[in-house]
Design a protein around this motif. Sequence first.
Motif, PDB file in Angstrom:
ATOM      1  N   SER A   1       0.830  -1.210   0.000  1.00  0.00           N
ATOM      2  CA  SER A   1       0.000   0.000   0.000  1.00  0.00           C
ATOM      3  C   SER A   1       0.861   1.255   0.000  1.00  0.00           C
ATOM      4  N   PHE A   2       1.986   1.265   0.733  1.00  0.00           N
ATOM      5  CA  PHE A   2       2.878   2.410   0.693  1.00  0.00           C
ATOM      6  C   PHE A   2       3.511   2.565  -0.686  1.00  0.00           C
ATOM      7  N   GLN A   3       3.864   1.474  -1.315  1.00  0.00           N
ATOM      8  CA  GLN A   3       4.458   1.508  -2.647  1.00  0.00           C
ATOM      9  C   GLN A   3       3.484   2.118  -3.651  1.00  0.00           C
ATOM     10  N   SER A   4       2.211   1.786  -3.550  1.00  0.00           N
ATOM     11  CA  SER A   4       1.255   2.269  -4.542  1.00  0.00           C
ATOM     12  C   SER A   4       0.980   3.761  -4.383  1.00  0.00           C
ATOM     13  N   TYR A   5       1.120   4.319  -3.187  1.00  0.00           N
ATOM     14  CA  TYR A   5       0.873   5.732  -2.987  1.00  0.00           C
ATOM     15  C   TYR A   5       2.112   6.596  -3.141  1.00  0.00           C
ATOM     16  N   SER A   6       3.269   6.020  -3.123  1.00  0.00           N
ATOM     17  CA  SER A   6       4.481   6.828  -3.126  1.00  0.00           C
ATOM     18  C   SER A   6       5.123   6.972  -4.501  1.00  0.00           C
ATOM     19  N   GLN A   7       4.503   6.508  -5.547  1.00  0.00           N
ATOM     20  CA  GLN A   7       5.098   6.594  -6.875  1.00  0.00           C
ATOM     21  C   GLN A   7       4.942   8.000  -7.442  1.00  0.00           C
ATOM     22  N   LEU A   8       6.023   8.552  -7.959  1.00  0.00           N
ATOM     23  CA  LEU A   8       6.000   9.825  -8.657  1.00  0.00           C
ATOM     24  C   LEU A   8       5.751   9.560 -10.124  1.00  0.00           C
ATOM     25  N   GLU A   9       5.018  10.448 -10.740  1.00  0.00           N
ATOM     26  CA  GLU A   9       4.724  10.287 -12.159  1.00  0.00           C
ATOM     27  C   GLU A   9       5.354  11.437 -12.932  1.00  0.00           C
ATOM     28  N   PHE A  10       6.262  11.118 -13.840  1.00  0.00           N
ATOM     29  CA  PHE A  10       6.947  12.122 -14.654  1.00  0.00           C
ATOM     30  C   PHE A  10       5.962  12.717 -15.650  1.00  0.00           C
ATOM     31  N   GLU A  11       5.893  14.071 -15.706  1.00  0.00           N
ATOM     32  CA  GLU A  11       4.952  14.737 -16.608  1.00  0.00           C
ATOM     33  C   GLU A  11       5.629  15.454 -17.757  1.00  0.00           C
ATOM     34  N   GLY A  12       6.882  15.791 -17.645  1.00  0.00           N
ATOM     35  CA  GLY A  12       7.534  16.487 -18.745  1.00  0.00           C
ATOM     36  C   GLY A  12       8.698  17.317 -18.280  1.00  0.00           C
ATOM     37  N   VAL A  13       9.253  18.099 -19.207  1.00  0.00           N
ATOM     38  CA  VAL A  13      10.441  18.910 -18.963  1.00  0.00           C
ATOM     39  C   VAL A  13      10.138  20.346 -19.370  1.00  0.00           C
ATOM     40  N   ILE A  14      10.596  21.292 -18.568  1.00  0.00           N
ATOM     41  CA  ILE A  14      10.547  22.699 -18.934  1.00  0.00           C
ATOM     42  C   ILE A  14      11.986  23.129 -19.178  1.00  0.00           C
ATOM     43  N   LYS A  15      12.259  23.633 -20.359  1.00  0.00           N
ATOM     44  CA  LYS A  15      13.621  24.028 -20.727  1.00  0.00           C
ATOM     45  C   LYS A  15      14.128  25.138 -19.808  1.00  0.00           C
ATOM     46  N   SER A  16      15.437  25.243 -19.684  1.00  0.00           N
ATOM     47  CA  SER A  16      16.028  26.203 -18.753  1.00  0.00           C
ATOM     48  C   SER A  16      15.843  27.655 -19.181  1.00  0.00           C
ATOM     49  N   ASN A  17      15.523  27.907 -20.457  1.00  0.00           N
ATOM     50  CA  ASN A  17      15.293  29.286 -20.872  1.00  0.00           C
ATOM     51  C   ASN A  17      13.864  29.747 -20.583  1.00  0.00           C
ATOM     52  N   PHE A  18      13.055  28.908 -19.935  1.00  0.00           N
ATOM     53  CA  PHE A  18      11.722  29.273 -19.490  1.00  0.00           C
ATOM     54  C   PHE A  18      11.775  29.575 -18.001  1.00  0.00           C
ATOM     55  N   LYS A  19      10.925  30.502 -17.567  1.00  0.00           N
ATOM     56  CA  LYS A  19      10.829  30.831 -16.148  1.00  0.00           C
ATOM     57  C   LYS A  19       9.390  30.628 -15.706  1.00  0.00           C
ATOM     58  N   THR A  20       9.212  30.309 -14.436  1.00  0.00           N
ATOM     59  CA  THR A  20       7.866  30.102 -13.918  1.00  0.00           C
ATOM     60  C   THR A  20       7.382  31.347 -13.193  1.00  0.00           C
ATOM     61  N   ILE A  21       6.070  31.509 -13.175  1.00  0.00           N
ATOM     62  CA  ILE A  21       5.416  32.625 -12.493  1.00  0.00           C
ATOM     63  C   ILE A  21       4.114  32.117 -11.901  1.00  0.00           C
ATOM     64  N   GLN A  22       3.759  32.611 -10.731  1.00  0.00           N
ATOM     65  CA  GLN A  22       2.505  32.224 -10.107  1.00  0.00           C
ATOM     66  C   GLN A  22       1.542  33.397 -10.202  1.00  0.00           C
ATOM     67  N   LEU A  23       0.342  33.146 -10.735  1.00  0.00           N
ATOM     68  CA  LEU A  23      -0.669  34.190 -10.866  1.00  0.00           C
ATOM     69  C   LEU A  23      -1.235  34.528  -9.498  1.00  0.00           C
ATOM     70  N   ASP A  24      -1.947  35.651  -9.405  1.00  0.00           N
ATOM     71  CA  ASP A  24      -2.484  36.041  -8.108  1.00  0.00           C
ATOM     72  C   ASP A  24      -3.599  35.118  -7.624  1.00  0.00           C
TER      73      ASP A  24
END
Length: 178
Positions: free
Chosen positions: A15-38
């Motif tokens: 049960s711990f194994q089934s909940y602890s798996q990370l799922e890879f979604e993709g890559v953001i290139k280093s020339n991109f920056k993140t921003i959080q909206l209000d």
Amino acid sequence: MKTIMLFFSLTLLISFQSYSQLEFEGVIKSNFKTIQLDDGEIKYYNFNNKSQEIKLYNLDNSLWKTIHLSLDKNHFFEEILMVSQKTINPDENFEIVYTCLKYGIASIEENPESYENKIEFTLNIINESGQKILSVPNSQSFNLASSNGKNKLLIYKNIGRSFLDDNETLVYALPNKK
């Protein structure tokens, strides 16, 4: 009893194994920056220097908005500080707070043959259609504050060249959130 403990341990481990798996979604290139909206939503962006456009993307890599920046002559885009929908202006348009910079060379007065590199920052606020709302030279940072139910935009302006110079904080009233 050993069988029950072994079975219980195995079930717990699975049960711990089934909940602890990370799922890879993709890559953001280093020339991109993140921003959080209000509103808490996260976007990432890239600035195209040639077309002077900022492309904002959703986390699923789909294009969210393309915004044209009209930079002043000899100015270079630095970064987006904030993307807001209701904080700066209560209309339906998004506003973008960003900084740009200009490189200059200034001579030192005591010795005109020696030069000092100078960087001039400008803080800008535009709406998503590219219309300039505010431009503050010699500024690179701001803060949003609320006091007694009134919202304020504080822009820190660097007047001189050193920490001992008389700098300013420009105060602008913001509309109350609805």
